[in-house]
Design a protein around this motif. Sequence first.
Motif, PDB file in Angstrom:
ATOM      1  N   SER A  42       0.828  -1.214   0.000  1.00  0.00           N
ATOM      2  CA  SER A  42       0.000   0.000   0.000  1.00  0.00           C
ATOM      3  C   SER A  42       0.860   1.262   0.000  1.00  0.00           C
ATOM      4  CB  SER A  42      -0.927   0.017   1.222  1.00  0.00           C
ATOM      5  OG  SER A  42      -1.795  -1.076   1.195  1.00  0.00           O
ATOM      6  N   GLY A  43       1.182   1.756  -1.193  1.00  0.00           N
ATOM      7  CA  GLY A  43       1.909   3.010  -1.293  1.00  0.00           C
ATOM      8  C   GLY A  43       3.204   2.988  -0.494  1.00  0.00           C
ATOM      9  N   GLY A  44       3.709   4.157  -0.146  1.00  0.00           N
ATOM     10  CA  GLY A  44       4.920   4.243   0.665  1.00  0.00           C
ATOM     11  C   GLY A  44       6.129   3.676  -0.053  1.00  0.00           C
ATOM     12  N   LYS A  45       7.062   3.134   0.736  1.00  0.00           N
ATOM     13  CA  LYS A  45       8.302   2.610   0.173  1.00  0.00           C
ATOM     14  C   LYS A  45       8.241   1.101  -0.020  1.00  0.00           C
ATOM     15  CE  LYS A  45      11.941   5.896   1.406  1.00  0.00           C
ATOM     16  NZ  LYS A  45      13.247   6.061   2.108  1.00  0.00           N
ATOM     17  N   ALA A  46       8.789   0.647  -1.128  1.00  0.00           N
ATOM     18  CA  ALA A  46       8.946  -0.784  -1.387  1.00  0.00           C
ATOM     19  C   ALA A  46      10.441  -1.060  -1.458  1.00  0.00           C
ATOM     20  CB  ALA A  46       8.264  -1.164  -2.687  1.00  0.00           C
ATOM     21  N   VAL A  69       1.345 -10.309  -5.821  1.00  0.00           N
ATOM     22  CA  VAL A  69       1.682  -9.079  -5.109  1.00  0.00           C
ATOM     23  C   VAL A  69       1.058  -7.909  -5.866  1.00  0.00           C
ATOM     24  CG1 VAL A  69       3.527  -7.477  -4.465  1.00  0.00           C
ATOM     25  CG2 VAL A  69       3.785  -9.910  -4.014  1.00  0.00           C
ATOM     26  N   PHE A  70       0.223  -7.162  -5.166  1.00  0.00           N
ATOM     27  CA  PHE A  70      -0.510  -6.038  -5.759  1.00  0.00           C
ATOM     28  C   PHE A  70       0.061  -4.734  -5.224  1.00  0.00           C
ATOM     29  CE2 PHE A  70      -4.198  -3.037  -5.356  1.00  0.00           C
ATOM     30  CZ  PHE A  70      -4.403  -2.814  -6.703  1.00  0.00           C
ATOM     31  N   PHE A  71       0.588  -3.904  -6.113  1.00  0.00           N
ATOM     32  CA  PHE A  71       1.106  -2.593  -5.737  1.00  0.00           C
ATOM     33  C   PHE A  71      -0.051  -1.601  -5.813  1.00  0.00           C
ATOM     34  CE2 PHE A  71       4.849  -4.911  -7.014  1.00  0.00           C
ATOM     35  CZ  PHE A  71       5.828  -4.487  -6.126  1.00  0.00           C
ATOM     36  N   ASP A  72      -0.608  -1.268  -4.654  1.00  0.00           N
ATOM     37  CA  ASP A  72      -1.740  -0.348  -4.585  1.00  0.00           C
ATOM     38  C   ASP A  72      -1.230   1.087  -4.627  1.00  0.00           C
ATOM     39  OD1 ASP A  72      -4.339   0.505  -4.346  1.00  0.00           O
ATOM     40  OD2 ASP A  72      -4.415   0.271  -2.169  1.00  0.00           O
ATOM     41  N   ASN A  76       1.898   6.616  -5.890  1.00  0.00           N
ATOM     42  CA  ASN A  76       2.510   7.106  -4.664  1.00  0.00           C
ATOM     43  C   ASN A  76       3.552   6.158  -4.089  1.00  0.00           C
ATOM     44  OD1 ASN A  76       0.752   9.373  -4.659  1.00  0.00           O
ATOM     45  ND2 ASN A  76      -0.864   8.121  -3.764  1.00  0.00           N
ATOM     46  N   THR A  77       3.845   5.076  -4.808  1.00  0.00           N
ATOM     47  CA  THR A  77       4.835   4.117  -4.330  1.00  0.00           C
ATOM     48  C   THR A  77       6.234   4.592  -4.702  1.00  0.00           C
ATOM     49  OG1 THR A  77       3.270   2.275  -4.584  1.00  0.00           O
ATOM     50  CG2 THR A  77       5.607   1.718  -4.447  1.00  0.00           C
ATOM     51  N   ARG A  78       7.122   4.514  -3.736  1.00  0.00           N
ATOM     52  CA  ARG A  78       8.513   4.869  -3.975  1.00  0.00           C
ATOM     53  C   ARG A  78       9.386   3.661  -3.695  1.00  0.00           C
ATOM     54  NH1 ARG A  78       6.242   7.827  -6.344  1.00  0.00           N
ATOM     55  NH2 ARG A  78       6.047  10.098  -6.246  1.00  0.00           N
ATOM     56  N   VAL A 136       0.714   8.408 -15.111  1.00  0.00           N
ATOM     57  CA  VAL A 136       0.505   8.539 -13.668  1.00  0.00           C
ATOM     58  C   VAL A 136       1.485   7.684 -12.862  1.00  0.00           C
ATOM     59  CG1 VAL A 136      -1.933   9.089 -13.925  1.00  0.00           C
ATOM     60  CG2 VAL A 136      -1.246   6.712 -13.622  1.00  0.00           C
ATOM     61  N   LEU A 137       2.228   6.819 -13.506  1.00  0.00           N
ATOM     62  CA  LEU A 137       3.181   5.967 -12.800  1.00  0.00           C
ATOM     63  C   LEU A 137       4.374   6.788 -12.321  1.00  0.00           C
ATOM     64  CD1 LEU A 137       3.310   2.815 -15.124  1.00  0.00           C
ATOM     65  CD2 LEU A 137       1.938   3.139 -13.061  1.00  0.00           C
ATOM     66  N   PRO A 138       5.066   6.328 -11.271  1.00  0.00           N
ATOM     67  CA  PRO A 138       6.304   6.995 -10.859  1.00  0.00           C
ATOM     68  C   PRO A 138       7.288   7.057 -12.017  1.00  0.00           C
ATOM     69  CG  PRO A 138       5.655   5.315  -9.256  1.00  0.00           C
ATOM     70  CD  PRO A 138       4.752   5.149 -10.441  1.00  0.00           C
TER      71      PRO A 138
END
Length: 279
Positions: A42-46, A69-72, A76-78, A136-138
């Motif tokens: 869920s967002g944040g850092k991976a 594995v689902f990157f929600d 906003n994921t970094r 919209v992707l990083p």
Amino acid sequence: MLMLLRLVPFVESNYNLIELGPRETGKTYTFRNTSNRSFVVSGGKATPATLFYNKGTRKLGVIGLKHVVFFDEIANTRFDDAESSISVLKDYMQTGKFSRGDQEFSAQCSIVLGGNIDTDLERKQADSTYRHLFEVLPAELQDTAFLDRIHAYVPGWEMPKIRPENYATGYGFLTDDMAEVFAELRRRNVQTHVSACVDMKGMTGRNQDAIKKTAAGLLKLLYPHRTPEPMTRNEIAPLIDFSVEMWKRVIDQLAIMKPEEFRGVDFHSWEIVCPSVIR
């Protein structure tokens, strides 16, 4: 068919999917509640330790342990140590293997990217202000070599928003039971039957893999009582057509980003060669 496509990562190993669309269409709910073998980032850092392998504890990360594995909220994921993380993820999405230090691991986890994109709900299309539909992707994920490894693009703007009147009434499947069915279907190899039924000689290997994986997953979901028996022409033709459309959505956007490489891909060079009835 689009809702079934969301479930393909649960039944097909090493399947890579992206869904961008409006809010409240059930993206996160699907991947959080369908199976205990899925994991939501869920967002944040991976970090590489969380995703792949923790050198300190010597434990596999979620990609080595889970089926999906689902990157929600992918926008906003970094990614911690982005260059290294994306490089390892890119290699894994192509080969099903990843290396950490002097060790190499194999996994069957499917990767799903999900997020929100501004949409025109009346016309059921993404906002026309986007240059391409990966915008919209990083920034680190807007890499054509990475995006080319995605097997299908779910147009989330065509999904209905979840409302109380959409809820089912009466009996349904227990999700624990359904998750076990999905795990069993995941063990079946249906791609060989797709290959036997479809001639795709005019397409590159990566194009063929994407279409075959999507079609194989849909066959498992629609005909679980039949797979892995040979399929008929009437069963497989519409699924190939749909799989080509979902793959074309990826390539069309890559053609905008890098026209010299992706423009001019032939999406019509396939032919159904299996019989109309089972022999």
